[in-house]
Write a protein that holds these residues in place. Structure first.
Motif, short mmCIF file in Angstrom:
data_model
loop_
_atom_site.label_atom_id
_atom_site.label_comp_id
_atom_site.label_asym_id
_atom_site.label_seq_id
_atom_site.Cartn_x
_atom_site.Cartn_y
_atom_site.Cartn_z
N PHE A 114 0.14 -1.30 -0.29
CA PHE A 114 -0.52 0.14 0.18
C PHE A 114 0.88 1.13 0.13
N THR A 115 2.20 1.43 -0.54
CA THR A 115 3.04 1.85 -0.09
C THR A 115 2.95 2.84 -1.38
N ASN A 116 3.49 4.56 -1.73
CA ASN A 116 3.55 5.03 -2.49
C ASN A 116 4.58 4.48 -3.38
N ASP A 117 5.56 4.03 -3.07
CA ASP A 117 6.28 3.41 -4.53
C ASP A 117 6.29 1.30 -3.78
N PRO A 118 5.72 0.46 -4.62
CA PRO A 118 5.17 -0.11 -3.65
C PRO A 118 6.17 -1.27 -3.43
N SER A 119 7.05 -0.94 -4.33
CA SER A 119 8.99 -2.24 -4.14
C SER A 119 9.37 -1.26 -2.50
N ALA A 120 9.09 -0.28 -1.98
CA ALA A 120 9.55 0.44 -1.21
C ALA A 120 8.91 -0.26 0.12
N ILE A 121 8.31 -1.33 0.39
CA ILE A 121 8.00 -1.82 1.14
C ILE A 121 8.65 -2.47 2.07
N ALA A 122 9.88 -3.17 0.80
CA ALA A 122 10.86 -3.83 1.22
C ALA A 122 12.57 -3.61 2.64
N VAL A 153 -10.91 4.16 8.53
CA VAL A 153 -10.59 4.56 7.24
C VAL A 153 -10.11 2.85 6.89
N LEU A 154 -11.96 2.25 5.74
CA LEU A 154 -11.93 0.55 6.11
C LEU A 154 -11.22 1.03 3.79
N ASN A 155 -11.07 -0.36 3.03
CA ASN A 155 -11.18 -0.52 1.38
C ASN A 155 -10.99 -1.84 1.77
N PHE A 156 -11.78 -2.09 1.12
CA PHE A 156 -12.30 -3.91 0.62
C PHE A 156 -11.99 -3.74 -0.81
N GLY A 157 -11.42 -3.00 -1.14
CA GLY A 157 -10.87 -3.25 -3.36
C GLY A 157 -12.01 -2.33 -3.36
N GLY A 158 -12.74 -0.88 -3.25
CA GLY A 158 -13.26 -0.84 -4.49
C GLY A 158 -12.70 0.99 -3.82
N GLY A 159 -12.08 1.54 -3.25
CA GLY A 159 -11.63 2.60 -2.98
C GLY A 159 -11.31 3.15 -1.35
N ASP A 160 -10.93 4.05 -0.71
CA ASP A 160 -11.23 4.43 0.43
C ASP A 160 -12.42 4.30 1.60
N ILE A 161 -12.93 4.33 2.23
CA ILE A 161 -14.50 4.58 2.96
C ILE A 161 -13.77 4.88 4.46
N LEU A 162 -14.75 5.78 4.71
CA LEU A 162 -14.75 6.68 5.93
C LEU A 162 -15.76 5.77 6.38
N GLU A 163 -15.48 5.26 7.66
CA GLU A 163 -16.96 5.15 9.01
C GLU A 163 -16.91 6.34 9.72
N GLU A 192 -25.81 2.99 14.09
CA GLU A 192 -24.68 2.85 13.13
C GLU A 192 -24.10 3.85 12.52
N THR A 193 -23.00 3.60 12.24
CA THR A 193 -21.98 4.56 11.78
C THR A 193 -22.95 4.76 10.45
N LEU A 194 -22.14 5.83 9.62
CA LEU A 194 -21.85 5.90 8.35
C LEU A 194 -20.40 5.49 7.88
N LEU A 195 -21.17 5.06 5.90
CA LEU A 195 -19.86 4.42 5.75
C LEU A 195 -19.37 5.52 4.53
N LEU A 196 -18.51 6.40 4.63
CA LEU A 196 -18.82 7.17 3.29
C LEU A 196 -17.53 7.06 2.19
N PRO A 197 -17.58 7.45 1.22
CA PRO A 197 -16.67 6.87 0.18
C PRO A 197 -15.61 8.62 0.34
N PHE A 198 -14.65 7.66 0.67
CA PHE A 198 -13.74 9.08 0.71
C PHE A 198 -12.98 9.86 -0.33
N THR A 199 -13.75 10.44 -1.08
CA THR A 199 -13.45 11.47 -2.37
C THR A 199 -13.57 12.53 -2.07
#
Length: 178
Positions: free
Chosen positions: A26-34, A121-131, A139-146
């Motif tokens: 999930f890093t800005n430069d994916p290979s930097a995780i190492a 802040v959740l992410n199920f693969g379709g983008g970040d979601i704010l809870e 109940e909590t609100l789930l809003l797209p983080f756009t």
């Protein structure tokens, strides 16, 4: 999400029989995780060291992890999220922030009324979601983080501005032409 640690990746399924495991970065430069050390699990109790990283596609890699030498050991890592201590990362530049910075911020309407507090802040693969936990409870609100839904973020002031989608603020009408 934990505020003193930043989520940087997640182990996936084993890859082959020699202990390799898939790794989503999930890093800005994916290979930097190492390069990040230490990599911790969510509790902070387990530490992982990446010995080798082979690129598959986009932000997906095959990793060799220290101490993981067979398929069963690799399988035990499946779905373990990888975190880095917050103090090991650089400070965010102006107009930038880590998603963990959003937790605890007050969510305000565009009119200036408190809506609630960001609890995750959740992410199920379709983008970040704010809870967001509403001020009045329930109940909590789930809003797209756009940018459309969250046009302003002021981490220093401890708040975000939220433009509630029509489906949530109750203004949607099902008009039927007759």
């Amino acid at each position: 999400m934990v505020k003193d640690r930043i989520l940087v990746g997640c182990f996936g399924a084993p890859h082959g029989v020699k202990g390799e495991v898939r790794l989503k970065s999930f890093t800005n430069d994916p290979s930097a995780i190492a390069a990040y050390k230490p990599l911790l699990d969510a509790s902070g109790a387990r530490r992982f060291t990446i010995k080798a990283l082979r690129h598959l596609k986009d932000d997906l890699f095959v990793a060799r992890v220290a101490g993981v030498d067979d398929r069963n050991s690799a399988a035990s890592l499946t779905n373990i999220e990888l975190f880095v201590p917050r103090d090991m990362l650089p400070e965010a530049a102006d107009e930038e922030f880590y998603l963990a910075d959003l937790i605890g911020l007050t969510a305000m309407s565009e009119a200036g009324d408190a809506i609630g507090r960001v609890v995750n802040v959740l992410n199920f693969g379709g983008g970040d979601i704010l809870e967001i936990a509403p001020v009045e409870g329930g109940e909590t609100l789930l809003l797209p983080f756009t940018k459309d839904v969250v046009p302003q973020i002021d981490v220093a002031a401890g708040r975000i501005t939220v433009a509630l989608p029509i489906e949530i603020d109750g203004e949607a009408h099902n008009a039927v032409d007759k």
